[in-house]
Design a protein around this motif. Sequence first.
Motif, mmCIF file in Angstrom:
data_model
loop_
_atom_site.group_PDB
_atom_site.id
_atom_site.type_symbol
_atom_site.label_atom_id
_atom_site.label_comp_id
_atom_site.label_asym_id
_atom_site.label_seq_id
_atom_site.Cartn_x
_atom_site.Cartn_y
_atom_site.Cartn_z
ATOM 1 N N LEU A 13 -11.264 0.393 -2.024
ATOM 2 C CA LEU A 13 -10.144 0.846 -2.853
ATOM 3 C C LEU A 13 -10.540 2.195 -3.428
ATOM 4 C CD1 LEU A 13 -7.401 0.329 -4.298
ATOM 5 C CD2 LEU A 13 -8.732 -0.682 -6.172
ATOM 6 N N LYS A 14 -9.723 3.203 -3.153
ATOM 7 C CA LYS A 14 -10.026 4.552 -3.622
ATOM 8 C C LYS A 14 -9.268 4.868 -4.899
ATOM 9 C CE LYS A 14 -10.810 5.979 1.138
ATOM 10 N NZ LYS A 14 -10.324 6.784 2.264
ATOM 11 N N LYS A 15 -9.777 5.825 -5.634
ATOM 12 C CA LYS A 15 -9.199 6.223 -6.909
ATOM 13 C C LYS A 15 -7.739 6.652 -6.723
ATOM 14 C CE LYS A 15 -9.639 7.332 -11.333
ATOM 15 N NZ LYS A 15 -9.909 6.329 -12.364
ATOM 16 N N GLY A 16 -6.851 6.030 -7.500
ATOM 17 C CA GLY A 16 -5.452 6.433 -7.525
ATOM 18 C C GLY A 16 -4.611 5.971 -6.352
ATOM 19 N N GLU A 17 -5.137 5.084 -5.497
ATOM 20 C CA GLU A 17 -4.347 4.636 -4.357
ATOM 21 C C GLU A 17 -3.915 3.182 -4.521
ATOM 22 O OE1 GLU A 17 -6.025 4.335 -0.452
ATOM 23 O OE2 GLU A 17 -7.684 3.057 -1.102
ATOM 24 N N THR A 18 -2.957 2.790 -3.702
ATOM 25 C CA THR A 18 -2.521 1.398 -3.646
ATOM 26 C C THR A 18 -2.804 0.870 -2.252
ATOM 27 O OG1 THR A 18 -0.728 1.742 -5.244
ATOM 28 C CG2 THR A 18 -0.550 -0.174 -3.809
ATOM 29 N N ILE A 19 -3.564 -0.219 -2.186
ATOM 30 C CA ILE A 19 -3.732 -0.897 -0.902
ATOM 31 C C ILE A 19 -2.994 -2.230 -0.985
ATOM 32 C CG2 ILE A 19 -5.945 0.212 -0.429
ATOM 33 C CD1 ILE A 19 -7.296 -2.507 -1.001
ATOM 34 N N ALA A 20 -2.443 -2.650 0.132
ATOM 35 C CA ALA A 20 -1.760 -3.937 0.208
ATOM 36 C C ALA A 20 -2.541 -4.864 1.125
ATOM 37 C CB ALA A 20 -0.344 -3.756 0.726
ATOM 38 N N ILE A 21 -2.709 -6.102 0.686
ATOM 39 C CA ILE A 21 -3.305 -7.139 1.528
ATOM 40 C C ILE A 21 -2.186 -8.134 1.830
ATOM 41 C CG2 ILE A 21 -5.084 -8.913 1.727
ATOM 42 C CD1 ILE A 21 -6.747 -7.367 -0.293
ATOM 43 N N VAL A 22 -1.844 -8.242 3.127
ATOM 44 C CA VAL A 22 -0.649 -8.972 3.533
ATOM 45 C C VAL A 22 -1.007 -10.095 4.489
ATOM 46 C CG1 VAL A 22 1.636 -8.728 4.579
ATOM 47 C CG2 VAL A 22 0.640 -6.818 3.337
ATOM 48 N N GLY A 23 -0.331 -11.230 4.335
ATOM 49 C CA GLY A 23 -0.546 -12.354 5.244
ATOM 50 C C GLY A 23 0.159 -13.595 4.746
ATOM 51 N N GLU A 24 0.239 -14.599 5.609
ATOM 52 C CA GLU A 24 0.864 -15.871 5.246
ATOM 53 C C GLU A 24 0.061 -16.592 4.161
ATOM 54 O OE1 GLU A 24 2.579 -18.103 8.999
ATOM 55 O OE2 GLU A 24 0.760 -17.023 9.532
ATOM 56 N N SER A 25 0.671 -17.595 3.569
ATOM 57 C CA SER A 25 -0.055 -18.455 2.630
ATOM 58 C C SER A 25 -1.247 -19.074 3.345
ATOM 59 C CB SER A 25 0.869 -19.565 2.118
ATOM 60 O OG SER A 25 1.924 -19.020 1.371
ATOM 61 N N GLY A 26 -2.390 -19.077 2.675
ATOM 62 C CA GLY A 26 -3.596 -19.650 3.263
ATOM 63 C C GLY A 26 -4.427 -18.665 4.057
ATOM 64 N N SER A 27 -4.015 -17.389 4.089
ATOM 65 C CA SER A 27 -4.776 -16.419 4.882
ATOM 66 C C SER A 27 -6.016 -15.906 4.157
ATOM 67 C CB SER A 27 -3.883 -15.236 5.272
ATOM 68 O OG SER A 27 -3.390 -14.573 4.129
ATOM 69 N N GLY A 28 -6.105 -16.158 2.839
ATOM 70 C CA GLY A 28 -7.288 -15.735 2.082
ATOM 71 C C GLY A 28 -7.032 -14.598 1.121
ATOM 72 N N LYS A 29 -5.766 -14.182 0.979
ATOM 73 C CA LYS A 29 -5.433 -13.030 0.129
ATOM 74 C C LYS A 29 -5.772 -13.290 -1.342
ATOM 75 C CE LYS A 29 -1.023 -13.230 0.780
ATOM 76 N NZ LYS A 29 -0.995 -14.614 1.299
ATOM 77 N N SER A 30 -5.231 -14.379 -1.886
ATOM 78 C CA SER A 30 -5.427 -14.666 -3.312
ATOM 79 C C SER A 30 -6.876 -15.028 -3.627
ATOM 80 C CB SER A 30 -4.497 -15.795 -3.768
ATOM 81 O OG SER A 30 -3.145 -15.347 -3.756
ATOM 82 N N VAL A 31 -7.562 -15.648 -2.672
ATOM 83 C CA VAL A 31 -8.991 -15.958 -2.860
ATOM 84 C C VAL A 31 -9.773 -14.663 -3.015
ATOM 85 C CG1 VAL A 31 -11.045 -16.960 -1.788
ATOM 86 C CG2 VAL A 31 -8.865 -18.163 -1.650
ATOM 87 N N THR A 32 -9.409 -13.666 -2.220
ATOM 88 C CA THR A 32 -10.050 -12.355 -2.329
ATOM 89 C C THR A 32 -9.842 -11.772 -3.721
ATOM 90 O OG1 THR A 32 -9.704 -11.966 0.035
ATOM 91 C CG2 THR A 32 -10.152 -10.040 -1.351
ATOM 92 N N ALA A 33 -8.598 -11.835 -4.211
ATOM 93 C CA ALA A 33 -8.282 -11.303 -5.548
ATOM 94 C C ALA A 33 -9.064 -12.036 -6.630
ATOM 95 C CB ALA A 33 -6.789 -11.410 -5.816
ATOM 96 N N VAL A 35 5.879 -4.055 0.466
ATOM 97 C CA VAL A 35 4.903 -2.977 0.285
ATOM 98 C C VAL A 35 5.283 -1.682 0.997
ATOM 99 C CG1 VAL A 35 3.054 -4.657 0.017
ATOM 100 C CG2 VAL A 35 3.446 -3.642 2.259
ATOM 101 N N ALA A 36 6.431 -1.676 1.672
ATOM 102 C CA ALA A 36 6.811 -0.517 2.483
ATOM 103 C C ALA A 36 6.807 0.787 1.697
ATOM 104 C CB ALA A 36 8.194 -0.748 3.105
ATOM 105 N N ASN A 37 7.260 0.735 0.446
ATOM 106 C CA ASN A 37 7.373 1.954 -0.354
ATOM 107 C C ASN A 37 6.379 2.037 -1.505
ATOM 108 O OD1 ASN A 37 9.639 3.082 1.078
ATOM 109 N ND2 ASN A 37 10.883 1.464 0.161
ATOM 110 N N ILE A 38 5.381 1.154 -1.486
ATOM 111 C CA ILE A 38 4.431 1.163 -2.606
ATOM 112 C C ILE A 38 2.991 1.366 -2.155
ATOM 113 C CG2 ILE A 38 4.015 -1.349 -2.702
ATOM 114 C CD1 ILE A 38 4.159 -1.103 -5.762
ATOM 115 N N ALA A 39 2.670 0.979 -0.915
ATOM 116 C CA ALA A 39 1.269 1.003 -0.470
ATOM 117 C C ALA A 39 0.912 2.297 0.252
ATOM 118 C CB ALA A 39 0.992 -0.183 0.448
ATOM 119 N N ASP A 40 -0.324 2.734 0.061
ATOM 120 C CA ASP A 40 -0.878 3.850 0.831
ATOM 121 C C ASP A 40 -1.517 3.330 2.116
ATOM 122 O OD1 ASP A 40 -0.398 5.999 -1.138
ATOM 123 O OD2 ASP A 40 -1.781 4.826 -2.361
ATOM 124 N N ARG A 41 -2.243 2.217 1.990
ATOM 125 C CA ARG A 41 -2.861 1.589 3.154
ATOM 126 C C ARG A 41 -2.562 0.093 3.123
ATOM 127 N NH1 ARG A 41 -8.769 2.127 3.256
ATOM 128 N NH2 ARG A 41 -8.701 2.441 1.006
#
Length: 360
Positions: free
Chosen positions: A41-61, A228-234
């Motif tokens: 995660l770089k300074k001032g950017e927004t990254i999106a982590i996308v996937g179905e339920s159970g893919s590990g997104k919230s565990v990462t957070a 995330v189409a209009n909010i994420a950088d990566r």
Amino acid sequence: MEEIIKKESPKEVILSVRDLRISFRSYAGKVQAVRGITFDLKKGETIAIVGESGSGKSVTAKSIMGILAKNAITEDGVISYQGYDLTKINEEVFHEIRGKKIGLIFQDPMSALNPIMTIGKQITEVLLLNQNMTKEQAKTKALSLMEEVGIPDANRRFHQYPFQFSGGMRQRIVIAIALANDPEILICDEPTTALDVTVQAKILDLIKQLKKEKNLSIIFITHDLGVVANIADRVYVMYAGKIVEYGLCTEIFLDPRHPYTWALLASMPDMETQGKLMAITGTPPNMVNPPKGDAFAARNAYAMKIDFIEEPPYFPISDTHYAATWLMDERAPKTELPPILSQRINRMLAEEAEYLERIK
């Protein structure tokens, strides 16, 4: 994957995750929720982590915030922040980071807020706990935060309870609490899931506005690529505990390469695409015994024999865009995008060309 990320731009990295592996003890065995993910995660950017339920997104957070369940095991990996490895620090050190340096917006504002405590008290409690403020100073800051996130008549609503607020207004309060200590990183865990489309758009606009005003770095977690189409950088696309594709937002939307990314994009409804939406057939794999090879192979209409035998490496599409799919191998047969997705991409490219022509 770590070597790949080093090729990206030298912009300041404020949070670095390397080969993170997290499992959970269960009666059926060890559930492998996150299986070796790497991202920056770089300074001032927004990254999106996308996937179905159970893919590990919230565990990462939750691993970044240090709030994993008691049955969680961090098997391997490093989460680097300000010289600390967040997988190894104790609770005392985490207390100085959680909420103060890294804020979190939960997906369900009703469960995130205490139903028997006034909104004002819930915001001031955060300020009194973490900052050297008097009650009067905390109240002044709380009212200012409420106004910042768009709560009208803040003086009156300061004394109201969560049930007296709409879903969108409750989510604004949760955002105010997350920003109370002026964090530099904000993790948004499905912050618009429980909201209708119009309110969702307002919350996304608010997050974008606050990011710009406060120079926030954001990790946005969602199951919906459209959000995330209009909010994420990566964008990082996760499946079965792994990142299967990542790249700049435009690369993921206009030049997706992994069949799972195709499926996610093709399942998004819009007003223009002709024909039926594409459904992702089958179910996610059992993560107690993850499948051999590409975990998406059993649900992938484009799967080849090797997908069931060997896990694909990351194939480069550009300096910033990589996909872990054997379809990118030079020996693989040529495949075409699903028609519904091809229509959508062609339409977006035509709209972009028309816009560029207009502003010449």
